[in-house]
Each structure stands twice: as structure tokens, then as C-alpha cells.
Design an enzyme around this catalytic site. Structure first.
Site, PDB file in Angstrom:
ATOM      1  NE  ARG A 212       0.579  13.657  -2.863  1.00 51.12           N
ATOM      2  CZ  ARG A 212      -0.587  13.031  -3.042  1.00 51.12           C
ATOM      3  NH1 ARG A 212      -0.985  12.148  -2.168  1.00 51.12           N
ATOM      4  NH2 ARG A 212      -1.344  13.307  -4.071  1.00 51.12           N
TER       5      ARG A 212
ATOM      6  NE  ARG B 198       6.548   4.542  10.143  1.00 54.28           N
ATOM      7  CZ  ARG B 198       5.480   4.648   9.345  1.00 54.28           C
ATOM      8  NH1 ARG B 198       5.123   3.639   8.579  1.00 54.28           N
ATOM      9  NH2 ARG B 198       4.762   5.761   9.306  1.00 54.28           N
TER      10      ARG B 198
ATOM     11  CG  ASN C 187       8.520  -1.832   0.777  1.00 56.14           C
ATOM     12  OD1 ASN C 187       7.900  -1.948   1.834  1.00 56.14           O
ATOM     13  ND2 ASN C 187       9.091  -0.705   0.401  1.00 56.14           N
TER      14      ASN C 187
ATOM     15  CG  HIS D 275      11.080  -2.041   5.251  1.00 53.43           C
ATOM     16  ND1 HIS D 275       9.740  -2.006   5.015  1.00 53.43           N
ATOM     17  CD2 HIS D 275      11.325  -3.167   5.953  1.00 53.43           C
ATOM     18  CE1 HIS D 275       9.165  -3.060   5.566  1.00 53.43           C
ATOM     19  NE2 HIS D 275      10.103  -3.789   6.141  1.00 53.43           N
ATOM     20  CG  LEU D 276      11.700   2.593  -0.264  1.00 50.11           C
ATOM     21  CD1 LEU D 276      10.317   3.173  -0.495  1.00 50.11           C
ATOM     22  CD2 LEU D 276      12.628   2.894  -1.416  1.00 50.11           C
TER      23      LEU D 276
ATOM     24  CE1 TYR E  39       8.760   5.488   3.415  1.00 50.69           C
ATOM     25  CE2 TYR E  39       7.178   7.291   3.274  1.00 50.69           C
ATOM     26  CZ  TYR E  39       7.630   6.139   3.885  1.00 50.69           C
ATOM     27  OH  TYR E  39       6.968   5.615   4.959  1.00 50.69           O
TER      28      TYR E  39
ATOM     29  NE  ARG F 240       9.671   6.329   9.027  1.00 48.07           N
ATOM     30  CZ  ARG F 240       8.778   6.163   8.042  1.00 48.07           C
ATOM     31  NH1 ARG F 240       8.978   5.207   7.133  1.00 48.07           N
ATOM     32  NH2 ARG F 240       7.727   6.942   7.960  1.00 48.07           N
TER      33      ARG F 240
ATOM     34  N   PRO G  92       0.789  -1.232   0.000  1.00 46.08           N
ATOM     35  CG  PRO G  92      -0.891  -1.550   1.567  1.00 46.08           C
ATOM     36  CD  PRO G  92       0.370  -2.174   1.027  1.00 46.08           C
ATOM     37  CG  ASN G  93      -0.406   4.456   1.103  1.00 43.75           C
ATOM     38  OD1 ASN G  93      -1.288   5.006   0.441  1.00 43.75           O
ATOM     39  ND2 ASN G  93      -0.606   3.997   2.317  1.00 43.75           N
TER      40      ASN G  93
ATOM     41  CD  GLU H  30      10.608  -7.225   6.703  1.00 35.78           C
ATOM     42  OE1 GLU H  30      10.799  -8.332   7.259  1.00 35.78           O
ATOM     43  OE2 GLU H  30      10.204  -6.208   7.309  1.00 35.78           O
TER      44      GLU H  30
ATOM     45  CB  ALA I 249       1.388   0.373   6.493  1.00 36.74           C
TER      46      ALA I 249
HETATM   47  O1  CA2 Z   1      10.305   2.218   4.314  1.00 39.50           O
HETATM   48  C1  CA2 Z   1       9.530   1.501   3.693  1.00 39.50           C
HETATM   49  O2  CA2 Z   1       9.797   1.019   2.587  1.00 39.50           O
HETATM   50  C2  CA2 Z   1       8.134   1.218   4.271  1.00 39.50           C
HETATM   51  O3  CA2 Z   1       7.792  -0.121   3.942  1.00 39.50           O
HETATM   52  C3  CA2 Z   1       7.207   2.192   3.592  1.00 39.50           C
HETATM   53  C4  CA2 Z   1       5.785   2.133   4.144  1.00 39.50           C
HETATM   54  C5  CA2 Z   1       5.789   2.252   5.671  1.00 39.50           C
HETATM   55  O4  CA2 Z   1       4.469   2.092   6.161  1.00 39.50           O
HETATM   56  C6  CA2 Z   1       6.688   1.220   6.298  1.00 39.50           C
HETATM   57  O5  CA2 Z   1       6.676   1.389   7.693  1.00 39.50           O
HETATM   58  C7  CA2 Z   1       8.107   1.360   5.780  1.00 39.50           C
HETATM   59  C8  CA2 Z   1       4.954   3.272   3.583  1.00 39.50           C
HETATM   60  C9  CA2 Z   1       4.872   3.283   2.119  1.00 39.50           C
HETATM   61  C10 CA2 Z   1       4.220   4.565   1.747  1.00 39.50           C
HETATM   62  O6  CA2 Z   1       4.990   5.169   0.780  1.00 39.50           O
HETATM   63  C11 CA2 Z   1       4.771   6.473   0.530  1.00 39.50           C
HETATM   64  C12 CA2 Z   1       5.609   7.044  -0.387  1.00 39.50           C
HETATM   65  C13 CA2 Z   1       5.460   8.374  -0.678  1.00 39.50           C
HETATM   66  C14 CA2 Z   1       4.470   9.117  -0.064  1.00 39.50           C
HETATM   67  C15 CA2 Z   1       3.626   8.546   0.844  1.00 39.50           C
HETATM   68  C16 CA2 Z   1       3.773   7.211   1.142  1.00 39.50           C
END
Ligand code: CA2
Length: 143
Positions: free
Chosen positions: A18, A111, A74, A100-101, A23, A107, A10-11, A98, A77
Site C-alpha cells: 500500500r 510526525r 522502526n 524511518h523510511l 513508502y 511530513r 504497526p502497519n 531509530e 506510528a
Molecule cells: O517512515 C517511517 O518509517 C514511519 O515510521 C512509518 C510509519 C509512520 O507512522 C511514521 O510516522 C513514519 C507508518 C508505517 C506504515 O507503513 C505502511 C506501509 C505501507 C502502507 C501503509 C502503511
């Protein structure tokens, strides 16, 4: 031909559009292009997907896992919430890295827990899009 699956939750479709401070400015298409180039150089086929729906990810993990293909995941959330993904990885005996960016451990405390880590081969976090590339190198080393 070996197939590597890269699954995004998701997202992650918002990447580069954003929250660039957290990110970065690369889009998910940029990440795909970077991995595509490396896979092509190694004669490996890439399946790259994103969904905002947990069930899609469960289905894709099942499919890839059952075919024996490695998965770079990835889960966004869902990492921190999804027993369904834990069950899918375990049930399909899927080989998952697994990624994560961001460095999730630097954080918010919510998380810090991952449902994916206990059933993953390894975890890479905190290197932006390079996290995916490092995971791909680990996959390629094991092929
Ligand atoms: O750091 C990561 O890759 C995460 O998996 C990214 C997730 C976050 O919930 C994890 O805790 C860590 C969020 C992805 C949302 O990505 C966005 C990118 C740009 C703007 C808004 C959200």
C-alpha cells in the site's frame, strides 16, 4: 556471535503493498533479505521482527536490551505516541538506532515529535529501505 535486532512496528507489514508513493515498492521481506545478506557477509546474526502490538515491541526491546544486543527500531506510528517504548529503551539501557523510511520532518507536524529519539543513539530517516542499511552499517562499525 553478535546478534543485531531489527524491530518493526504497526502497519509495516503493509510495506510494498500500500501507499508506494510514500513508502516505496520494497516489501518488509525485501528489507529483511537485504539486511540478512549484509549480516551474513559480516558474520553477524540477524533477528528481524514486526508486530502491530505495542506490548510485543516493549518485550522485544527489553529482551534485546538486557542481552546487550544492538537494536534498529522502526516503531512506526508508535514513534510519536509511545511512552512505554521510551521507558523500555531507557529501562533496559538498550542501544537503539531509530530508523524511518520517510523523512518524518517533511511530513505532518504530528510526525515531528519522537518519543524514541531522546533515548536513541542516533536517528536515520528519509532514505527508504536504505535507512535500515545505513543503521546496520553504523551498528557494524561499533561492533
Ligand atoms: O517512515 C517511517 O518509517 C514511519 O515510521 C512509518 C510509519 C509512520 O507512522 C511514521 O510516522 C513514519 C507508518 C508505517 C506504515 O507503513 C505502511 C506501509 C505501507 C502502507 C501503509 C502503511
Amino acid at each position: 556471535m553478535t546478534v543485531v535486532h531489527v524491530l518493526n512496528g504497526p502497519n509495516l507489514n503493509l510495506l510494498g503493498k500500500r501507499e508506494p508513493v510514500i513508502y516505496g515498492s520494497a516489501t518488509l521481506d525485501d528489507v529483511r533479505a537485504m539486511l540478512e545478506e549484509r549480516c551474513a557477509a559480516r558474520g553477524v546474526s540477524l533477528v528481524f521482527r514486526q508486530s502491530n502490538h505495542e506490548g510485543d515491541l516493549v518485550t522485544w526491546v527489553q529482551e534485546a536490551g538486557q542481552s546487550g544486543a544492538p537494536i534498529i527500531l522502526n516503531a512506526g506510528a508508535l514513534t510519536h505516541t509511545s511512552i512505554a517504548l521510551y521507558d523500555a529503551i531507557k529501562g533496559a539501557n538498550a542501544s537503539v538506532i531509530e530508523v524511518h523510511l520517510s523523512n518524518v520532518h517533511a511530513r505532518e507536524s504530528f510526525r515531528h515529535h519522537s518519543y524514541i529519539s531522546p533515548v536513541a543513539r542516533g536517528v536515520i530517516a528519509g532514505f527508504g529501505p536504505t535507512s535500515y542499511l545505513l543503521a546496520l552499517e553504523a551498528v557494524l562499525e561499533n561492533i
